[in-house]
Design an enzyme around this catalytic site. Sequence first.
Site, PDB file in Angstrom:
ATOM      1  N   CYS A 107    -150.287 -93.786  29.210  1.00 23.27           N
ATOM      2  CA  CYS A 107    -151.630 -93.725  30.112  1.00 23.27           C
ATOM      3  C   CYS A 107    -152.781 -93.105  29.469  1.00 23.27           C
ATOM      4  O   CYS A 107    -153.737 -93.891  29.177  1.00 23.27           O
ATOM      5  CB  CYS A 107    -151.411 -92.952  31.579  1.00 23.27           C
ATOM      6  SG  CYS A 107    -150.329 -93.996  32.651  1.00 23.27           S
TER       7      CYS A 107
HETATM    8  C1  UDX Z   1    -147.824 -99.753  33.852  1.00 20.79           C
HETATM    9  C2  UDX Z   1    -149.050 -99.695  33.501  1.00 20.79           C
HETATM   10  O1  UDX Z   1    -149.035 -99.579  32.131  1.00 20.79           O
HETATM   11  C3  UDX Z   1    -149.984 -98.435  34.043  1.00 20.79           C
HETATM   12  O2  UDX Z   1    -151.220 -98.739  33.553  1.00 20.79           O
HETATM   13  C4  UDX Z   1    -150.092 -98.778  35.470  1.00 20.79           C
HETATM   14  O3  UDX Z   1    -150.651 -97.690  35.920  1.00 20.79           O
HETATM   15  C5  UDX Z   1    -148.627 -98.902  36.089  1.00 20.79           C
HETATM   16  O4  UDX Z   1    -147.778-100.019  35.409  1.00 20.79           O
HETATM   17  P1  UDX Z   1    -145.720 -98.622  33.554  1.00 20.79           P
HETATM   18  O5  UDX Z   1    -144.887 -98.871  34.834  1.00 20.79           O
HETATM   19  O6  UDX Z   1    -145.137 -97.456  32.692  1.00 20.79           O
HETATM   20  O7  UDX Z   1    -147.035 -98.678  33.763  1.00 20.79           O
HETATM   21  O8  UDX Z   1    -145.264 -99.850  32.628  1.00 20.79           O
HETATM   22  P2  UDX Z   1    -143.880-100.821  32.085  1.00 20.79           P
HETATM   23  O9  UDX Z   1    -142.936 -99.589  32.208  1.00 20.79           O
HETATM   24  O10 UDX Z   1    -144.637-101.491  30.870  1.00 20.79           O
HETATM   25  O11 UDX Z   1    -143.612-101.995  33.415  1.00 20.79           O
HETATM   26  C6  UDX Z   1    -144.364-102.859  33.403  1.00 20.79           C
HETATM   27  C7  UDX Z   1    -143.039-103.884  34.108  1.00 20.79           C
HETATM   28  O12 UDX Z   1    -143.858-105.174  34.692  1.00 20.79           O
HETATM   29  C8  UDX Z   1    -142.149-104.274  32.800  1.00 20.79           C
HETATM   30  O13 UDX Z   1    -140.806-104.147  33.398  1.00 20.79           O
HETATM   31  C9  UDX Z   1    -142.502-105.778  32.704  1.00 20.79           C
HETATM   32  O14 UDX Z   1    -141.223-106.443  32.479  1.00 20.79           O
HETATM   33  C10 UDX Z   1    -143.079-106.123  33.919  1.00 20.79           C
HETATM   34  N1  UDX Z   1    -143.731-107.475  34.160  1.00 20.79           N
HETATM   35  C11 UDX Z   1    -144.709-107.605  33.094  1.00 20.79           C
HETATM   36  C12 UDX Z   1    -143.394-108.459  35.029  1.00 20.79           C
HETATM   37  O15 UDX Z   1    -142.724-108.493  35.853  1.00 20.79           O
HETATM   38  N2  UDX Z   1    -144.199-109.440  35.205  1.00 20.79           N
HETATM   39  C13 UDX Z   1    -145.130-109.655  34.157  1.00 20.79           C
HETATM   40  O16 UDX Z   1    -146.145-110.690  33.996  1.00 20.79           O
HETATM   41  C14 UDX Z   1    -145.579-108.792  33.203  1.00 20.79           C
END
Ligand code: UDX
Length: 445
Positions: free
Chosen positions: A279
């Site tokens: 973040c």
């Molecule tokens: C994320 C953002 O980075 C942050 O800025 C926001 O406040 C909340 O979401 P985080 O939960 O830590 O934070 O991200 P991450 O662990 O990367 O999770 C995102 C998830 O979305 C992943 O599991 C990914 O597979 C999923 N995703 C991504 C989808 O399901 N669909 C998509 O099109 C892209």
Amino acid sequence: MKVSIIGTGYVGLVTGACLADKGHQIICVDVDEEKINKINHTALPFYEPGLGELLNKNIGVRLTATTDLHQSVVETDITFITVGTPFNGKEIDLTYLKDAATQIGQALKGKNTYHLVVLKSTVVPGTTDEVVRPILETASGRKAGVDFGVGMNPEFLTEGEAVQDFMFPDRIIFGGIDDQSRHVLEELYIPFAGAERIRTNNKTAEMIKYTSNALLATMISFSNELGNLCAALRGVDVVDVMRGLHSSKYLSPVLTNGDRITPPIAAFLWAGCGFGGSCLPKDVKALIAHGEKARMPMRLLDAVIRVNEDQPQQVFSLLKRHFPSFKGIRIAVLGLAFRPDTDDMRESPAIPIITGLLAHEAEIQAYDPVAKQEAAKVFGDSKITLCDSMAEVIRDVQAIVLVTRWEEFRSLPKLLEDLDPQPVVIDGRRMLDKSSIAKYEGIGL
Ligand code: UDX
């Protein structure tokens, strides 16, 4: 209430598990099938204290996980978007967000009941109204404010303390395009009593999140810059300076009985080897880029990032006091995650520190209580040895660099007692008593 959550990362899964535990019916959605399988088998895709218990209790009862976004939206009344919003080097990358919004819109096409779409991912001010809302309207062929609502509900979760933060929130921001959107969102949060509730428009909700993160990052870089000056001046220890600062009534108010209150924000005013995580770095950079677009250069925040990016250099300078060249020097790195109580290594200061040392041909062995698997992914086939304990990692090293403030590392002075010769210890978090270690160096000392 019935809620779907798109994106089952750190934020999405904590949100889903906590809302389920409060009695809501939750469907967690992700494109990553492996993650979904793990969740359905109550295996955590990442380390987060307390989350396993919530999952065990609620999976299959009030919480399910799937890759089927369409059906999940159709079956629920509220959809949260919690996909990643990375910084692409130039600006915030909204690709995942736009994909998710498009698919949600398509699912809304066939719905006849009111639905609320809520953005929880951190996005620059204006994104919910100017990017997400039009995508939802186009993809659904329906009208926001009439057929569906649009809200913005930023998260304030600290990794490692995220379950606690969600269950006992200090504030809940109800952003929305209209009263109905805010009202539905407020109903969802009824079980979370006690928090400050702020009702506002989406753009303000987005700005509250950035302002909160920008302040924390600024406080850290402020402390680090002053710590670096203390070190350059010689004869001044930043820890003593900060103790003096923290004793100010503004930072630790004195009660009538003489006791002091230490507000948690004081924790951001200590010098160290820099901030990381998913973040602070990306949000501050995104805000700087957004400021440029709005012709309002963020000069202070620009410096906050520069100070942070230079901070690993302090570790190298301290090592150089003892080793003119790092070639062949065996160094133990204590801590790989960007903060304690998480295995998240995104933007962890451990990465530039280790990469820099490897570039100078040091031999690195590293230990983190929970981030070993993540580290194996990050460092791939680089020549670093990942150890399983503190005792193992400090064996036969000439220097130790402490990067993450894990409580376990407080036992280092005791473990060092058995070593001869004594390695140099670089305390990147100033968490150890300098008099307890024979060859001690610390940031800001
Ligand atoms: C994320 C953002 O980075 C942050 O800025 C926001 O406040 C909340 O979401 P985080 O939960 O830590 O934070 O991200 P991450 O662990 O990367 O999770 C995102 C998830 O979305 C992943 O599991 C990914 O597979 C999923 N995703 C991504 C989808 O399901 N669909 C998509 O099109 C892209």
